[in-house]
Design a protein around this motif. Sequence first.
Motif, PDB file in Angstrom:
ATOM      1  N   GLY A   9       0.816  -1.210   0.000  1.00  0.00           N
ATOM      2  CA  GLY A   9       0.000   0.000   0.000  1.00  0.00           C
ATOM      3  C   GLY A   9       0.847   1.256   0.000  1.00  0.00           C
ATOM      4  O   GLY A   9       2.046   1.227   0.284  1.00  0.00           O
ATOM      5  N   ILE A  10       0.174   2.335  -0.352  1.00  0.00           N
ATOM      6  CA  ILE A  10       0.827   3.653  -0.328  1.00  0.00           C
ATOM      7  C   ILE A  10      -0.187   4.640   0.214  1.00  0.00           C
ATOM      8  O   ILE A  10      -1.378   4.571  -0.128  1.00  0.00           O
ATOM      9  CB  ILE A  10       1.317   4.049  -1.747  1.00  0.00           C
ATOM     10  N   GLY A  19      11.326   8.176  -4.405  1.00  0.00           N
ATOM     11  CA  GLY A  19      11.544   7.160  -3.369  1.00  0.00           C
ATOM     12  C   GLY A  19      10.437   6.119  -3.375  1.00  0.00           C
ATOM     13  O   GLY A  19      10.696   4.913  -3.301  1.00  0.00           O
ATOM     14  N   GLY A  23      11.600   2.524  -4.282  1.00  0.00           N
ATOM     15  CA  GLY A  23      11.524   1.681  -3.091  1.00  0.00           C
ATOM     16  C   GLY A  23      10.393   0.661  -3.155  1.00  0.00           C
ATOM     17  O   GLY A  23      10.501  -0.422  -2.580  1.00  0.00           O
ATOM     18  N   VAL A 185      15.533   6.065  -0.412  1.00  0.00           N
ATOM     19  CA  VAL A 185      16.003   7.217  -1.188  1.00  0.00           C
ATOM     20  C   VAL A 185      15.932   8.443  -0.279  1.00  0.00           C
ATOM     21  O   VAL A 185      14.939   8.641   0.419  1.00  0.00           O
ATOM     22  CB  VAL A 185      15.119   7.415  -2.448  1.00  0.00           C
ATOM     23  N   LYS A 197       6.812  12.698   1.159  1.00  0.00           N
ATOM     24  CA  LYS A 197       5.789  13.592   0.635  1.00  0.00           C
ATOM     25  C   LYS A 197       5.454  14.684   1.644  1.00  0.00           C
ATOM     26  O   LYS A 197       4.939  15.727   1.274  1.00  0.00           O
ATOM     27  CB  LYS A 197       4.522  12.800   0.285  1.00  0.00           C
TER      28      LYS A 197
HETATM   29  P1  AMP Z   1       4.220   6.162   1.717  1.00  0.00           P
HETATM   30  O1  AMP Z   1       4.247   7.251   0.702  1.00  0.00           O
HETATM   31  O2  AMP Z   1       4.862   6.547   3.003  1.00  0.00           O
HETATM   32  O3  AMP Z   1       2.873   5.580   1.882  1.00  0.00           O
HETATM   33  O4  AMP Z   1       5.135   4.973   1.153  1.00  0.00           O
HETATM   34  C1  AMP Z   1       4.707   4.092   0.122  1.00  0.00           C
HETATM   35  C2  AMP Z   1       5.819   3.097  -0.163  1.00  0.00           C
HETATM   36  O5  AMP Z   1       7.001   3.777  -0.603  1.00  0.00           O
HETATM   37  C3  AMP Z   1       6.250   2.269   1.065  1.00  0.00           C
HETATM   38  O6  AMP Z   1       6.568   0.962   0.660  1.00  0.00           O
HETATM   39  C4  AMP Z   1       7.477   2.984   1.561  1.00  0.00           C
HETATM   40  O7  AMP Z   1       8.351   2.140   2.270  1.00  0.00           O
HETATM   41  C5  AMP Z   1       8.091   3.444   0.245  1.00  0.00           C
HETATM   42  N1  AMP Z   1       8.896   4.652   0.456  1.00  0.00           N
HETATM   43  C6  AMP Z   1       8.455   5.833   0.976  1.00  0.00           C
HETATM   44  N2  AMP Z   1       9.461   6.738   1.027  1.00  0.00           N
HETATM   45  C7  AMP Z   1      10.558   6.108   0.528  1.00  0.00           C
HETATM   46  C8  AMP Z   1      11.914   6.502   0.300  1.00  0.00           C
HETATM   47  N3  AMP Z   1      12.332   7.739   0.611  1.00  0.00           N
HETATM   48  N4  AMP Z   1      12.757   5.601  -0.234  1.00  0.00           N
HETATM   49  C9  AMP Z   1      12.346   4.347  -0.558  1.00  0.00           C
HETATM   50  N5  AMP Z   1      11.084   3.911  -0.367  1.00  0.00           N
HETATM   51  C10 AMP Z   1      10.195   4.775   0.165  1.00  0.00           C
END
Ligand code: AMP
Length: 330
Positions: A9-10, A19, A23, A185, A197
């Motif tokens: 999920g995101i 990232g 990632g 990242v 974000k």
């Molecule tokens: P989020 O935007 O926090 O919901 O993250 C969604 C996905 O992106 C998750 O699997 C996070 O672990 C990955 N993710 C978020 N920020 C980074 C980053 N700076 N580098 C690598 N993966 C990331």
Amino acid sequence: MASIRILSGIQATGTPHLGNYLGAIRSWVQHASSSTYFMIADLHAITVPKEPELLAQGRFATAAGLLSAGLEATSAVVFAQSVVPEHTQLAWLLGSITSMGELQRMTQFKAKSESLQETASAGLFTYPILQAADILLYDADQVPVGDDQRQHIELARDLAIRFNHRFGDTFKVPVATFPPVGARVMDLQEPRAKMSKSAKSRRGVVLLTDDDTAIQRKFRRAVTDSHEEVGYDASGRPGIANMIEIAAAVRTEPVEQAIERYSGWKYGKFKDEVADLVINLVAPIRGRIAEFQESPQELRARLGADAERATHIASQVLRRAKQNIGLGEF
Ligand code: AMP
Ligand code: TRP
């Protein structure tokens, strides 16, 4: 052999960044099949205050980003969490077997609640329980994520094991998977902080909607160090190390190979090279996002149909969990 079930999920906080892509999303696309579930976590996004209009925009931008980054052409199930009510129901069951101590140890909660203190929402605290429900509802074998999600997936595993132990075999015990390079990242302006974000400034964050000039500018202005030529030192020279890792991830080569390739390059030339790699990666994704913004019908149809596919499996697993815990039909 039955196919591997994947869920990830995101948060629905807006256009994904570089990232998110390196990632997580890229490996989602690589593994996509009809038994993979990719979720827009819109209920997680409201654990910090959000204007309804911004939430709606963030949710759409997240969905457009996922489809444009490659999921559109796959048979993966792409859906919004809030549309499948089983998530919050299972979260309640799991909350009853989660201890306060486990939640207090979550580093993301500690970081996010630091400035809010007593005003932090209860949702921010119970956030990892909802995340465990997301995963366990789909009998996921694997959860492909970036490095920052390690602790949350560990909790989901612990809860699955505990539930199975107390109430009989109910849930698959999932494992987290991480990309070989690009799992963390960093922000181009603050290379000791992860690209996020919610960063105060967008200057160090590359979005999948950034145009070529913006991407080039962000790399040209990226914070480095007092050296002049590229060399790898993750702790001493985090800005350059981050850009080497970004280059390796985009080229899908081991970091060692990128270190060899770029060692000795002058910073200016190196930054332009990494910017070019990222520009080539982002350009087609950006183009498709713009089309979705222009005409959202296809996105709506896809998410609507996929929510039904998600509900189909989530409802079966929830029924099984309720049955085993003693909440089956009379
Ligand atoms: P989020 O935007 O926090 O919901 O993250 C969604 C996905 O992106 C998750 O699997 C996070 O672990 C990955 N993710 C978020 N920020 C980074 C980053 N700076 N580098 C690598 N993966 C990331
Ligand atoms: N909490 C995750 C993040 O911030 C997003 C997320 C919600 C998630 N539910 C999930 C990730 C289930 C993996 C599995 O990145």
